[in-house]
Design a protein around this motif. Structure first.
Motif, PDB file in Angstrom:
ATOM      1  N   ALA A 114       0.817  -1.217   0.000  1.00 32.57           N
ATOM      2  CA  ALA A 114       0.000   0.000   0.000  1.00 32.57           C
ATOM      3  C   ALA A 114       0.848   1.264   0.000  1.00 32.57           C
ATOM      4  N   SER A 115       2.093   1.156   0.436  1.00 29.19           N
ATOM      5  CA  SER A 115       2.960   2.338   0.475  1.00 29.19           C
ATOM      6  C   SER A 115       3.280   2.851  -0.927  1.00 29.19           C
ATOM      7  N   GLU A 116       3.094   2.007  -1.944  1.00 28.18           N
ATOM      8  CA  GLU A 116       3.342   2.424  -3.323  1.00 28.18           C
ATOM      9  C   GLU A 116       2.196   3.267  -3.884  1.00 28.18           C
ATOM     10  N   PHE A 117       1.042   3.218  -3.215  1.00 25.97           N
ATOM     11  CA  PHE A 117      -0.120   3.944  -3.716  1.00 25.97           C
ATOM     12  C   PHE A 117      -0.044   5.405  -3.285  1.00 25.97           C
ATOM     13  N   PRO A 118      -0.264   6.353  -4.211  1.00 23.83           N
ATOM     14  CA  PRO A 118      -0.164   7.774  -3.832  1.00 23.83           C
ATOM     15  C   PRO A 118      -1.237   8.169  -2.825  1.00 23.83           C
ATOM     16  N   ALA A 119      -0.848   9.007  -1.886  1.00 17.38           N
ATOM     17  CA  ALA A 119      -1.782   9.439  -0.843  1.00 17.38           C
ATOM     18  C   ALA A 119      -2.640  10.588  -1.341  1.00 17.38           C
ATOM     19  N   MET A 120      -3.861  10.687  -0.807  1.00 12.28           N
ATOM     20  CA  MET A 120      -4.714  11.834  -1.107  1.00 12.28           C
ATOM     21  C   MET A 120      -4.034  13.096  -0.590  1.00 12.28           C
ATOM     22  N   ARG A 121      -4.029  14.133  -1.426  1.00 13.34           N
ATOM     23  CA  ARG A 121      -3.369  15.378  -1.030  1.00 13.34           C
ATOM     24  C   ARG A 121      -4.043  15.956   0.210  1.00 13.34           C
ATOM     25  N   PRO A 122      -3.259  16.464   1.153  1.00 14.82           N
ATOM     26  CA  PRO A 122      -3.850  17.039   2.371  1.00 14.82           C
ATOM     27  C   PRO A 122      -4.682  18.262   2.049  1.00 14.82           C
ATOM     28  N   MET A 123      -5.777  18.423   2.749  1.00  6.49           N
ATOM     29  CA  MET A 123      -6.679  19.524   2.486  1.00  6.49           C
ATOM     30  C   MET A 123      -6.348  20.709   3.386  1.00  6.49           C
ATOM     31  N   LYS A 124      -6.257  21.874   2.738  1.00  2.00           N
ATOM     32  CA  LYS A 124      -6.122  23.131   3.470  1.00  2.00           C
ATOM     33  C   LYS A 124      -7.424  23.886   3.268  1.00  2.00           C
ATOM     34  N   GLU A 125      -8.349  23.684   4.180  1.00  5.98           N
ATOM     35  CA  GLU A 125      -9.710  24.182   3.994  1.00  5.98           C
ATOM     36  C   GLU A 125      -9.763  25.697   3.929  1.00  5.98           C
ATOM     37  N   ALA A 126     -10.432  26.203   2.878  1.00  2.00           N
ATOM     38  CA  ALA A 126     -10.617  27.637   2.732  1.00  2.00           C
ATOM     39  C   ALA A 126     -12.095  28.003   2.777  1.00  2.00           C
ATOM     40  N   ASN A 127     -12.916  27.194   2.155  1.00  2.00           N
ATOM     41  CA  ASN A 127     -14.361  27.413   2.155  1.00  2.00           C
ATOM     42  C   ASN A 127     -15.065  26.097   2.441  1.00  2.00           C
ATOM     43  N   LYS A 128     -16.180  26.160   3.146  1.00  2.00           N
ATOM     44  CA  LYS A 128     -16.950  24.967   3.483  1.00  2.00           C
ATOM     45  C   LYS A 128     -18.422  25.257   3.252  1.00  2.00           C
ATOM     46  N   ILE A 129     -19.080  24.398   2.471  1.00  2.00           N
ATOM     47  CA  ILE A 129     -20.479  24.605   2.108  1.00  2.00           C
ATOM     48  C   ILE A 129     -21.245  23.312   2.319  1.00  2.00           C
ATOM     49  N   GLU A 130     -22.438  23.413   2.892  1.00  2.00           N
ATOM     50  CA  GLU A 130     -23.326  22.266   2.993  1.00  2.00           C
ATOM     51  C   GLU A 130     -24.519  22.482   2.079  1.00  2.00           C
ATOM     52  N   LEU A 131     -24.812  21.478   1.235  1.00  2.00           N
ATOM     53  CA  LEU A 131     -25.900  21.572   0.276  1.00  2.00           C
ATOM     54  C   LEU A 131     -26.685  20.273   0.252  1.00  2.00           C
ATOM     55  N   SER A 132     -27.876  20.336  -0.310  1.00  2.00           N
ATOM     56  CA  SER A 132     -28.658  19.128  -0.557  1.00  2.00           C
ATOM     57  C   SER A 132     -27.928  18.275  -1.588  1.00  2.00           C
ATOM     58  N   GLY A 133     -27.745  16.988  -1.278  1.00  2.00           N
ATOM     59  CA  GLY A 133     -27.072  16.097  -2.213  1.00  2.00           C
ATOM     60  C   GLY A 133     -27.818  15.968  -3.523  1.00  2.00           C
TER      61      GLY A 133
END
Length: 371
Positions: A114-133
């Motif tokens: 699993a170490s060969e698999f690229p990791a998801m880039r870390p998130m630096k949150e700037a905006n956050k929105i909640e919406l109806s799916g």
């Protein structure tokens, strides 16, 4: 040897979501795999195409925490053909093997670290929105239907997602046909505007469709969408989208309401008789009927006409692209189509669809007939 016990149907659903980006790029062979991770009673399947990343979560029984990669196509093909039953997956880290056991047999698949698999880039949150799916899913799908195709590097190939002091909305389109939608910005979301690749938007739309609420998190380079069981990350297009706020200020003088199914059937009948290089249709409204006329003189000598009852204001003869008109009507959500037009040169048809507290607009370019 450690093992994972899970219901086959649950595993298929997690794989259906989590493996969506596997095998989408030829530049990194490791991305033909999915990465499977367990922790406690949770299982996570993730995939990537280097620009997009997804994680899907579910429940299982395990003897230990583990993480490994397996070819996505081979894994998905096999579990997809199993019956609805509980299955056991044994992971042998020394032999680099995954052994899938079910009621009638087993299969051994090679694994990689699993170490060969690229990791998801870390998130630096700037905006956050909640919406109806459901709302966001429909918005992204419809905007993608109108976004420009095959123009690599063009900003109009992407989906625009934005917020300002008044509204949160999306936009997708090209020069002749545009879809845009908005809801009030009741949560005081700070101003922002991002351009999401159309392919990423279609995946995100699928993820959002079955969730009541979704959370959008955006930093300077990527958009993350979190649902109940998935996290999708997509790199953004580094392009500036045209100003779309003026579209909501369009206010045609001539308003018309017409049955969607009747209009769509008429359009399809005329479209079935069109000839190459001549896809223009003439529209004229008397106030009680909408007249559709298609003429090809020269060698074809064709004339088709349709008259459809409507309610509204009269407007003069205008010309529109038949395929574009059918596309707009096909994506329109209501049973009755409501549109307006200024009855002036270069004034578009504006198809308006109000849903609860949201407003959707479809704009279609027209030419005024000068003859």
């Amino acid at each position: 040897m450690e093992n994972i016990k899970i219901n086959r149907n649950d595993l298929v659903q997690i794989m259906y979501d989590g493996g969506v980006f596997a095998g989408k790029t030829k530049f990194m062979q490791v991305l033909d795999n999915v990465c499977i991770t367990t922790k406690g009673n949770r299982i996570r399947i993730e995939s990537s195409d280097s620009n997009n990343y997804i994680r899907s979560y579910g429940f299982c029984e395990t003897t230990a925490d583990m993480s490994f990669c397996v070819n996505a196509n081979g894994f998905a093909s096999y579990i997809g053909l199993l019956n609805d039953e509980d299955i056991t997956m044994n992971y042998d880290s020394e032999k680099n093997q995954l052994i899938i056991k079910h009621a009638n047999g087993e299969i051994k698949l090679p694994t990689t670290n699993a170490s060969e698999f690229p990791a998801m880039r870390p998130m630096k949150e700037a905006n956050k929105i909640e919406l109806s799916g459901e709302v966001l899913s429909e918005w992204l799908t419809t905007a993608g239907n109108f976004a420009m195709k095959g123009a690599i590097g063009s900003v109009l190939e992407g989906i625009y997602i934005y917020a300002n002091q008044e509204f949160v909305g999306v936009c997708g389109g090209e020069r002749s046909q545009i879809f845009t939608a908005r809801i009030p910005n009741t949560n005081n979301i700070p101003d922002f505007g991002i351009v999401l690749p159309k392919e990423s938007a279609s995946i995100m739309a699928r993820m959002c469709a079955t969730s009541d609420k979704v959370t959008l998190m955006q930093d300077e380079n990527a958009l993350y969408i979190r649902t109940d069981n998935t996290i999708v990350c997509s790199l953004l297009l580094n392009l500036k989208y045209p100003n779309v706020s003026f579209l909501f200020n369009q206010n045609g003088k001539c308003h018309v309401t017409i049955e969607k199914s009747t209009l769509l059937q008429a359009i399809k009948r005329i479209e079935s008789q069109t000839v190459k290089d001549n896809e223009s249709i003439h529209l004229h409204c008397t106030g009680t009927s909408l007249e559709l006329n298609y003429d090809v003189i020269a060698e074809y000598s064709k004339h088709l006409s349709e008259s459809i009852p409507c309610d509204g204001d009269a407007f003069d003869d205008v010309i529109v692209n038949l395929k574009h008109l059918r596309k707009v009507i096909g994506n329109y959500g209501g049973d009755k189509v409501m549109f307006n037009h200024d009855n002036s040169e270069r004034s578009p048809f504006i198809f308006e669809n109000k849903r609860d507290d949201s407003l959707e607009l479809f704009l279609l370019a027209v030419m005024v007939n000068q003859h």
